[in-house]
Design a protein around this motif. Sequence first.
Motif, PDB file in Angstrom:
ATOM      1  N   LEU A  92       0.770  -1.163  -0.026  1.00 35.96           N
ATOM      2  CA  LEU A  92      -0.057   0.083  -0.058  1.00 35.96           C
ATOM      3  C   LEU A  92       0.982   1.173   0.029  1.00 35.96           C
ATOM      4  O   LEU A  92       1.977   1.118   0.339  1.00 35.96           O
ATOM      5  N   LYS A  99      -8.577   4.630   2.009  1.00 34.63           N
ATOM      6  CA  LYS A  99      -9.739   5.085   0.929  1.00 34.63           C
ATOM      7  C   LYS A  99      -8.866   5.601  -0.535  1.00 34.63           C
ATOM      8  O   LYS A  99      -9.265   5.363  -1.441  1.00 34.63           O
ATOM      9  N   GLU A 100      -7.877   6.074  -0.015  1.00 39.92           N
ATOM     10  CA  GLU A 100      -7.105   6.920  -1.010  1.00 39.92           C
ATOM     11  C   GLU A 100      -6.349   5.953  -1.748  1.00 39.92           C
ATOM     12  O   GLU A 100      -6.134   5.848  -3.068  1.00 39.92           O
ATOM     13  N   ASN A 101      -5.912   4.788  -1.467  1.00 42.24           N
ATOM     14  CA  ASN A 101      -5.174   3.628  -1.902  1.00 42.24           C
ATOM     15  C   ASN A 101      -6.088   2.812  -2.897  1.00 42.24           C
ATOM     16  O   ASN A 101      -5.672   2.733  -4.014  1.00 42.24           O
ATOM     17  N   MET A 102      -7.188   2.776  -2.437  1.00 41.58           N
ATOM     18  CA  MET A 102      -8.169   2.064  -2.979  1.00 41.58           C
ATOM     19  C   MET A 102      -8.892   2.877  -4.356  1.00 41.58           C
ATOM     20  O   MET A 102      -9.067   2.112  -5.443  1.00 41.58           O
ATOM     21  N   VAL A 120     -15.770   2.619  -3.990  1.00 41.35           N
ATOM     22  CA  VAL A 120     -14.814   2.329  -2.762  1.00 41.35           C
ATOM     23  C   VAL A 120     -16.010   1.872  -1.665  1.00 41.35           C
ATOM     24  O   VAL A 120     -15.484   1.024  -0.803  1.00 41.35           O
ATOM     25  N   ALA A 148      -7.283  -4.251   2.613  1.00 48.04           N
ATOM     26  CA  ALA A 148      -7.057  -2.890   1.833  1.00 48.04           C
ATOM     27  C   ALA A 148      -6.589  -3.318   0.421  1.00 48.04           C
ATOM     28  O   ALA A 148      -6.929  -2.647  -0.657  1.00 48.04           O
ATOM     29  N   SER A 149      -5.429  -4.129   0.602  1.00 44.73           N
ATOM     30  CA  SER A 149      -4.524  -4.643  -0.627  1.00 44.73           C
ATOM     31  C   SER A 149      -5.580  -5.104  -1.757  1.00 44.73           C
ATOM     32  O   SER A 149      -5.479  -4.947  -2.862  1.00 44.73           O
ATOM     33  N   ARG A 152      -8.032  -2.827  -3.173  1.00 43.91           N
ATOM     34  CA  ARG A 152      -7.394  -2.079  -4.246  1.00 43.91           C
ATOM     35  C   ARG A 152      -7.161  -2.935  -5.604  1.00 43.91           C
ATOM     36  O   ARG A 152      -7.445  -2.461  -6.684  1.00 43.91           O
ATOM     37  N   ARG A 156     -10.537  -2.688  -9.378  1.00 47.35           N
ATOM     38  CA  ARG A 156     -10.066  -2.140 -10.694  1.00 47.35           C
ATOM     39  C   ARG A 156     -10.656  -2.669 -11.953  1.00 47.35           C
ATOM     40  O   ARG A 156     -10.986  -4.058 -11.710  1.00 47.35           O
TER      41      ARG A 156
END
Length: 374
Positions: A92, A99-102, A120, A148-149, A152, A156
Amino acid sequence: MMETALRIDGVDKFYGPVDYGVHAVKKLTMDVKKGEIIALLGSSGCGKTSTLRMIAGFEAVSRGQISLGGRPVHMLAPVKRNVAMAFEGYSLYPPLTVKENMAFALKAAKLSNAEVEEKVAYIAKLLEIEDILGRYPSSISGGQQQRASLGRALIRNADLHLLDEPMGQLEPQLRAVLRGRIKHYIKERGLTAILVTHDQTEANALADRIAVMEGGVLQQFDTPEMIKERPANLFTGTFVGEPPMNVFSASVTTSGESVSFGLGDGVKLDYPASAFAPEVRAALGKRNRVTIGIRPYAVRRADDGVAAKVAVNQWLGDQTHIAADFAGATMVLVEHDRVSLTPGETIRIHLAPKSLHVFDAETGVAISHGDQLA
């Protein structure tokens, strides 16, 4: 016929000089259909993660070709492959919140703020991480970072999703819940995904087909049912299945009336010739020794069975695992009821011919399963 999403054709991976370095992946060839979930299953060092990283572009292909959607990608940079990947090490971006990572890839794809927020929120609810969206990676647990990873990657719109041990840090109950949700999410959207795992429960639960690897070699690539019921070789037979398959070295003799297996300690298994197809009898007749295997769930206690002495009797809450001394080795059998047996007690067990898996003693290649040729 389903469209091929990914084709791996004769791929080798050497760490060090080609032909002289460590040969991590050996002439791997496999096709993945569009919309399939594939599991790469094997022990540590078997080549599964190297394969995943070659598909993603983080490792160079030593020989062979990888095509995605019909276009060769093995020479392309990772960013040009349109592949989403959830790493085992999370990876990450530390300065960004969860949230910004995702949302990072979605914003790069120029989705509207409303679309980004909606996607998200949906993925966060799916993975049960709504309460950490505003936090930074350094302030959350390893299991939360892993989710979270994973989020993400799943969020996509990619041609292929690669998931490297995506739930290894999660507690069993949460892992069981998320497996079902993730499979439904992938299937509902027609995504194509490859999962790397050493956990056969995870592979069986998620995958349409499983690629079993060992020593850099693809041992078998088939449905979970076929791998369990018709293992291609002794390695696959003993690696897949819990408890593991019981295995015994045996002599074999055939005649017009019977097929007999001679095990250790003078134990002999005699079956009528009619219990096996003619082609199986012919194949067995060409050999002096074989390896026979039987799943613990297929072992039955019977009054007319062969004697065995109980070594361990374990009640696991929903089934009993009995380990018994049999033919100079250990035979494990599983029963669904609680069983009152004490160590040293004699039981008699029956091995039905339809439940036997027979392998070549030297190569380990499967000869037969039950009464049919492999």
